[in-house]
Design a protein around this motif. Structure first.
Motif, short mmCIF file in Angstrom:
data_model
loop_
_atom_site.label_atom_id
_atom_site.label_comp_id
_atom_site.label_asym_id
_atom_site.label_seq_id
_atom_site.Cartn_x
_atom_site.Cartn_y
_atom_site.Cartn_z
N GLU A 11 0.85 -1.19 0.00
CA GLU A 11 0.00 0.00 0.00
C GLU A 11 0.88 1.24 0.00
N ASN A 12 0.57 2.18 -0.87
CA ASN A 12 1.22 3.49 -0.91
C ASN A 12 2.75 3.41 -0.99
N ARG B 86 0.40 11.61 -9.16
CA ARG B 86 0.39 10.53 -8.18
C ARG B 86 1.81 9.99 -7.99
N TYR C 32 2.70 7.20 -5.85
CA TYR C 32 2.77 5.92 -5.17
C TYR C 32 1.95 4.89 -5.93
N SER C 33 2.19 3.63 -5.61
CA SER C 33 1.42 2.52 -6.18
C SER C 33 1.02 1.58 -5.06
N SER C 34 0.02 0.77 -5.32
CA SER C 34 -0.44 -0.24 -4.38
C SER C 34 -0.76 -1.51 -5.15
N THR D 101 7.20 4.90 1.71
CA THR D 101 6.02 5.67 1.29
C THR D 101 6.49 6.93 0.57
#
Length: 181
Positions: free
Chosen positions: A54-55, A114, A116-118, A151
């Motif tokens: 996450e994030n 954006r 970040y990726s999850s 993060t």
């Protein structure tokens, strides 16, 4: 994850390749395939993955392999986790191989977009060649604590499970060897 989310996750992991993943506590790092059968001279690709992250804005994967048995072929392909940003030149990806270690770095660059990726996706694909079978079966592992994720605020993300890849050596028997036995 919640019980319902966990149930969905387990249902999605119904492929025989996914069986070891069912025992991983996310977030995790793993190799795919997790088991490879090779003979001396064979080359193979191995995917370096993150599981249910996450994030994530940056990843450093430090991979250890037996240099006496395996040769890194100086070939790494970019994975899928930050693919949307690669297309727009918003990421930094590079690798370095020193001794028996392969370091792969993949980071979002600071932008207004954006950052970040999850999810579950590959970070990279690395290519190796089996050069020696004298030491028998071997493993490719992630080094701790060097393997890390962060993060967008550069806060560490705890990796709860570290997968490994087992390299099974298949001995080739020639007809001469079979005749002698």
């Amino acid at each position: 994850p919640s019980s319902a989310a966990s149930d969905v996750y387990k249902r999605q992991m119904d492929n025989w390749i996914d069986v070891p993943l069912q025992e991983f506590e996310p977030p995790a790092v793993f190799f795919n395939p997790h088991e490879i059968n090779v003979s001396v001279g064979d080359t193979f690709a191995i995917n370096l993955y993150v599981l249910q992250v996450e994030n994530v804005a940056g990843v450093h994967l430090k991979v250890h392999y037996m240099r006496e048995s395996l040769q890194f072929l100086d070939s790494v392909e970019v994975g899928e986790l930050f693919i949307d940003a690669y297309e727009q030149d918003h990421t930094l990806f590079f690798c370095d191989a020193t001794g028996s270690y392969l370091d792969i770095y993949s980071f979002y660059l600071a932008t207004d977009e954006r950052t970040y990726s999850s999810g579950t996706a590959s970070i990279a694909t690395a290519y190796f060649k089996l050069i020696n079978d004298e030491s028998g079966d071997t493993e490719i592992i992630y080094e701790r604590p060097e393997t890390r994720m962060v993060t967008p605020d550069n806060q560490p993300i705890e990796i709860k499970t570290y997968g490994k890849a087992t390299i099974n050596i298949c001995l080739l028997y020639t007809s001469d060897a079979a005749d002698e036995g």
